[in-house]
Write a protein that holds these residues in place. Structure first.
Motif, PDB file in Angstrom:
ATOM      1  N   CYS A 193      -0.183  -2.395  -8.505  1.00 44.81           N
ATOM      2  CA  CYS A 193      -0.142  -2.219  -7.007  1.00 44.81           C
ATOM      3  C   CYS A 193      -0.034  -3.510  -6.357  1.00 44.81           C
ATOM      4  N   GLY A 227       5.000  -2.802   6.040  1.00 45.49           N
ATOM      5  CA  GLY A 227       3.899  -2.112   6.147  1.00 45.49           C
ATOM      6  C   GLY A 227       2.861  -2.739   7.048  1.00 45.49           C
ATOM      7  N   ILE A 287       3.423   5.531  -5.150  1.00 48.89           N
ATOM      8  CA  ILE A 287       2.643   4.319  -4.605  1.00 48.89           C
ATOM      9  C   ILE A 287       3.419   3.730  -3.454  1.00 48.89           C
ATOM     10  N   PHE A 288       4.538   3.392  -3.632  1.00 48.65           N
ATOM     11  CA  PHE A 288       5.371   2.834  -2.567  1.00 48.65           C
ATOM     12  C   PHE A 288       5.392   3.778  -1.222  1.00 48.65           C
ATOM     13  N   GLN A 336       5.662  -4.424  -0.002  1.00 48.78           N
ATOM     14  CA  GLN A 336       5.883  -3.376   1.121  1.00 48.78           C
ATOM     15  C   GLN A 336       5.178  -3.651   2.327  1.00 48.78           C
ATOM     16  N   TRP A 337       4.047  -4.349   2.260  1.00 43.77           N
ATOM     17  CA  TRP A 337       3.170  -4.870   3.092  1.00 43.77           C
ATOM     18  C   TRP A 337       3.855  -5.966   3.902  1.00 43.77           C
ATOM     19  N   ALA A 349      -4.757  -2.470   1.688  1.00 39.42           N
ATOM     20  CA  ALA A 349      -3.648  -1.641   1.338  1.00 39.42           C
ATOM     21  C   ALA A 349      -3.264  -1.671  -0.306  1.00 39.42           C
ATOM     22  N   ILE A 350      -3.450  -2.581  -0.799  1.00 40.55           N
ATOM     23  CA  ILE A 350      -3.482  -2.664  -2.237  1.00 40.55           C
ATOM     24  C   ILE A 350      -4.300  -1.709  -3.057  1.00 40.55           C
ATOM     25  N   VAL A 361       2.698  -2.622  -3.625  1.00 36.88           N
ATOM     26  CA  VAL A 361       2.207  -2.718  -2.267  1.00 36.88           C
ATOM     27  C   VAL A 361       2.247  -3.875  -1.408  1.00 36.88           C
ATOM     28  N   TYR A 413      -0.920   5.728   4.180  1.00 37.74           N
ATOM     29  CA  TYR A 413      -2.032   4.746   4.375  1.00 37.74           C
ATOM     30  C   TYR A 413      -1.783   3.885   5.815  1.00 37.74           C
ATOM     31  N   SER A 463       1.897   4.627   0.479  1.00 38.22           N
ATOM     32  CA  SER A 463       1.475   3.523   1.230  1.00 38.22           C
ATOM     33  C   SER A 463       2.140   3.374   2.419  1.00 38.22           C
TER      34      SER A 463
END
Length: 488
Positions: free
Chosen positions: A63, A75, A147-148, A70-71, A123-124, A67, A155, A151
């Motif tokens: 993660c 994200g 997970i991707f 992505q963030w 977020a992680i 994550v 999230y 999130s």
């Protein structure tokens, strides 16, 4: 650099000034929260069967890669970017291209990049929490895709609704200081739904525990407790009195949860080490949404009451045969719901004049209904998102591990590695040292050496046994081979 250059930089209207104390505290808090993900890996890893420990460590560890990429890409912008509506951010801050600028709403005294890093650690760890509910039965690639996507669609919107500048739950008045709804209810409900969709493990036994390494769990608990100081204290967003209040309340609830669990265990006859590790986690989860809005006495109450309730729920869970392996739904979802609800009762505006409200016990009963709105929204949204992701993944590529792979364990089935080889090599090193001290030749070690473990039970009526540990096959690089354990 000459004096004129220094002067031109100092006098430039583009010069950005930061409060170094606030920035230092927020960067420190970000590091503390980031520490919580490997801490969670150890907490979970010590509680699972030895055949899945590497996989369980990896499910949290990965993660940190999935994550945060992505963030950075979009994200953070989805959650906190210039909003296009009360329900969604935008692509305006994608790839974090705003530099070191401050933001009057999110980071008034320190760089917005620091705020992005801090929120990224939340977020992680949130999807990493879900992994404890699906131990030993989900394929690796579908998990990573889940997970991707989770999130992105679950999230990020929820973070915007609760913490975004114009998020609709924030505008409604829902209080969540550090993630009771955004982190714990979301992950707990998602873990429960994921466990239900995947079904029970092939070797599922609700009356037994597969915990194999409690020192791992104790280490993970301690590091989670420490990291939670940044999780809650940093959510004050400044190095101020509210941060100090959150820090005190965090530790008060954790300590109360620990002692409550131990006392209940002692009354029932024995003090469980694994249970003693769960107690402070319950207190920490419960106080998270309230830690910046309540007085320390209430934080102790949060820890005691939530631990008593969750303890009873865990006892009753033995009769509910749903394979939420590490009780993510009860510990995180349940304690998160309790904490968010009690925030509506015990919040006190004098504790946090700039961001808090009075709860029902301080003359404002409407706050309890705002909290219930946040709780119900998180529950329904998490359930819909999780089911909406996992069912299509299952139809397209399949998410459930084959039975033979489950029985073998994901360490070998998914990763092709086993951590117990370390113990085998250690025994081999011991054998070589013993024989070397006895002046045994290297050929004797390789060709004739054996090692034997003898087990003598404390009950004389039970049979003792021996475990022979033969030498490993000779390799081209090792003239002396380490033995491997051969189970009887």
């Amino acid at each position: 650099m000459n004096n004129s250059t220094i002067s031109s930089i100092t006098d430039s209207p583009k010069t950005i000034t930061h409060d170094t104390g606030d920035n230092a505290w927020m960067m420190t808090s970000a590091v503390l929260v980031l520490l919580m993900t490997p801490a969670l890996a150890f907490f979970y890893g010590g509680l699972v069967d030895r055949k899945n420990i590497l996989n369980q460590l990896f499910l949290s560890f990965i993660c940190m890669g999935i994550v945060f990429v992505q963030w950075v890409l979009f994200g953070f912008s989805f959650a906190f970017g210039p909003p296009v509506s009360a329900g969604f951010g935008s692509f305006g801050w994608s790839i974090l291209r705003f530099g070191e600028a401050n933001n009057g709403i999110y980071s008034p005294t320190y760089p917005l990049l620091t705020f992005a890093m801090y929120q990224g650690t939340f977020a992680i760890i949130t999807p990493a929490l879900i992994s404890g509910a699906i131990v030993g039965r989900m394929k690796l690639i579908p998990y990573m895709l889940f997970i991707f996507i989770w999130s992105t669609v679950c999230y990020d919107p929820m973070a915007h609704w609760v913490w975004g500048s114009n998020g609709w739950l924030k505008q409604l008045g829902t209080l969540d200081f550090a993630g009771g709804t955004v982190v714990h209810i979301l992950s707990g409900v998602s873990g429960l739904v994921a466990a239900a969709i995947l079904g029970k493990r092939s070797d599922y036994d609700p009356r037994s525990t597969a915990a194999h390494n409690l020192p791992f769990t104790i280490l993970g608990t301690g590091l989670l407790w420490i990291g939670w100081c940044g999780f809650n204290g940093g959510s004050a967003n400044l190095a101020n009195g509210v941060a100090a209040l959150a820090l005190i309340n965090t530790n008060a609830a954790a300590a109360a949860g620990l002692l409550t669990w131990v006392i209940i265990d002692a009354i029932r006859g024995h003090v469980s080490i694994s249970g003693a590790c769960v107690g402070p986690i319950i207190g920490l989860v419960a106080v998270t949404p309230a830690c910046g809005f309540i007085q320390p006495g209430w934080a102790l109450f949060f820890g005691v009451l939530s631990t008593c309730i969750i303890y009873c729920l865990l006892l009753s869970k033995k009769y509910i045969h749903l394979d939420d392996t590490l009780d993510v739904a009860v510990v995180h979802g349940g304690a998160g719901i309790l904490g968010a609800f009690m925030t509506g009762l015990f919040a006190e505006q004098t504790a946090n004049p700039s961001g808090g409200y009075d709860g029902a016990f301080y003359g404002r009963p409407i706050q309890l209904w705002y909290q219930i709105a946040g709780i119900l929204t998180a529950i329904v949204f998490a359930a819909i998102c999780t089911a909406g992701i996992l069912y299509p993944l299952d139809w397209i590529i399949g998410i459930r591990l084959a039975k033979e792979d489950e029985l073998e364990g994901l360490d070998l089935a998914a990763h092709g590695e086993g951590w117990e080889v370390v113990a085998s090599r250690a025994v081999g090193d011991l054998v070589k040292k013993v024989l070397a001290n006895q002046h045994t030749t290297r050929n004797e070690i390789c060709d004739n050496g054996t090692f034997e473990l003898h087990y003598t039970p404390t009950d004389p009526t039970r049979q003792s046994f021996k475990v022979n540990i033969p030498n490993l096959p000779k390799t081209t690089n090792d003239s002396v081979n380490s033995p491997s354990i051969n189970h009887p």
